[in-house]
Write a protein that holds these residues in place. Structure first.
Motif, PDB file in Angstrom:
ATOM      1  N   UNK A 179       0.825  -1.211   0.000  1.00 55.86           N
ATOM      2  CA  UNK A 179       0.000   0.000   0.000  1.00 55.86           C
ATOM      3  C   UNK A 179       0.859   1.260   0.000  1.00 55.86           C
ATOM      4  N   UNK A 180       1.991   1.217   0.689  1.00 51.93           N
ATOM      5  CA  UNK A 180       2.883   2.381   0.755  1.00 51.93           C
ATOM      6  C   UNK A 180       3.356   2.806  -0.634  1.00 51.93           C
ATOM      7  N   UNK A 181       3.667   1.827  -1.486  1.00 52.86           N
ATOM      8  CA  UNK A 181       4.188   2.172  -2.816  1.00 52.86           C
ATOM      9  C   UNK A 181       3.091   2.629  -3.776  1.00 52.86           C
ATOM     10  N   UNK A 182       1.828   2.569  -3.332  1.00 51.86           N
ATOM     11  CA  UNK A 182       0.712   3.033  -4.161  1.00 51.86           C
ATOM     12  C   UNK A 182       0.463   4.533  -4.021  1.00 51.86           C
ATOM     13  N   UNK A 183       1.190   5.188  -3.113  1.00 52.91           N
ATOM     14  CA  UNK A 183       0.960   6.605  -2.847  1.00 52.91           C
ATOM     15  C   UNK A 183       1.146   7.447  -4.095  1.00 52.91           C
ATOM     16  N   UNK A 184       0.447   8.595  -4.109  1.00 53.88           N
ATOM     17  CA  UNK A 184       0.575   9.524  -5.229  1.00 53.88           C
ATOM     18  C   UNK A 184       1.952  10.161  -5.269  1.00 53.88           C
ATOM     19  N   UNK A 185       2.487  10.451  -4.068  1.00 54.63           N
ATOM     20  CA  UNK A 185       3.824  11.044  -4.070  1.00 54.63           C
ATOM     21  C   UNK A 185       4.864   9.939  -4.237  1.00 54.63           C
TER      22      UNK A 185
END
Length: 100
Positions: A6-12
């Motif tokens: 989920x962390x790597x799905x962030x917009x930034x």
């Protein structure tokens, strides 16, 4: 804390540092990543993943040696490199791949 997937799905942009506690060059990356965070602030996230504690995650990205740096944005792997990379070069790479 969110799971890695989920962390790597962030917009930034998310810079992931795959490291090992026994690795000398990995220890050199810590102050470099601190410098990078100061340079770029909240425009990026930096995550450290211990390959000995997370072997499946490391294997899923074919991490062969440490330190290994991977840059993600919205779940896409944009860039990957093994070895120590200076903060100024990392900033340039992140800006090039993410148009920050």
């Amino acid at each position: 804390m969110l799971p890695f997937s989920e962390l790597i799905q962030l917009e930034k942009p998310v810079l992931v540092d795959f490291f090992a506690t026994w690795c000398g060059p990995c220890k050199m990356m810590s102050p470099i990543l601190s410098d990078l965070k100061k340079r770029m602030g909240d425009s990026i996230s930096i995550i450290k993943i211990d390959v000995d504690k997370n072997p499946a995650t490391a294997a899923s990205y074919q991490v062969q040696g440490v330190p290994a740096l991977l840059l993600f944005k919205e779940g896409k792997l944009l860039w990957q490199q093994a070895g120590v990379v200076p903060a100024a070069q990392l900033e340039k790479i992140i800006r090039q791949y993410t148009s920050l």
